[in-house]
Design a protein around this motif. Structure first.
Motif, PDB file in Angstrom:
ATOM      1  N   TYR A  21      35.755 -33.812 -90.872  1.00 40.98           N
ATOM      2  CA  TYR A  21      34.629 -34.646 -91.274  1.00 40.98           C
ATOM      3  C   TYR A  21      33.372 -33.793 -91.353  1.00 40.98           C
ATOM      4  CZ  TYR A  21      37.651 -38.502 -89.887  1.00 40.98           C
ATOM      5  OH  TYR A  21      38.703 -39.382 -89.774  1.00 40.98           O
ATOM      6  N   HIS A  53      39.788 -41.802 -87.978  1.00 44.59           N
ATOM      7  CA  HIS A  53      38.441 -42.384 -88.009  1.00 44.59           C
ATOM      8  C   HIS A  53      38.035 -42.950 -86.647  1.00 44.59           C
ATOM      9  CE1 HIS A  53      38.671 -41.710 -92.226  1.00 44.59           C
ATOM     10  NE2 HIS A  53      39.166 -42.867 -92.590  1.00 44.59           N
ATOM     11  N   PRO A  67      34.497 -37.839 -94.945  1.00 48.57           N
ATOM     12  CA  PRO A  67      35.822 -37.293 -94.657  1.00 48.57           C
ATOM     13  C   PRO A  67      36.132 -36.184 -95.673  1.00 48.57           C
ATOM     14  CG  PRO A  67      35.894 -39.685 -94.853  1.00 48.57           C
ATOM     15  CD  PRO A  67      34.557 -39.243 -95.333  1.00 48.57           C
TER      16      PRO A  67
END
Length: 96
Positions: free
Chosen positions: A3, A61, A83
């Protein structure tokens, strides 16, 4: 999963300096621990601003959310999260 996270810190101008210093010290310890674990892969200061660009390596996540919510400065942050996935034209397998 990787990320890209842009973090901007907005501490209140009237925050007690001792409280701000204590929060920043906890933030530094937390982020350095995550770096040693390999979760916080890279961190770069944006010159002239109280902002950074970081690369985090989280399981998913939900794990990213957990890591970010654990930041002592979280209540005073604005974040932009993207992402990342490997580009098919990359000549490298990893991010070294």
């Amino acid at each position: 999963m990787l990320y890209h996270v842009k973090m901007k810190v907005n501490l209140p101008a009237d925050m007690d300096p001792e409280r701000a210093a204590e929060i920043k010290a906890r933030e530094k310890a937390y982020s350095q621990d995550l770096q040693k674990q390999g979760i916080w892969r890279h961190i770069w200061r944006i010159a002239g601003l109280y902002e950074n660009i970081s690369i985090l390596d989280c399981r998913d996540h939900a794990h990213l959310h957990e890591v970010l919510m654990g930041l002592p400065l979280y209540p005073w942050m604005e974040m932009e999260i993207m992402p990342l996935c490997r580009h098919p034209s990359s000549v490298r397998e990893g991010d070294q």
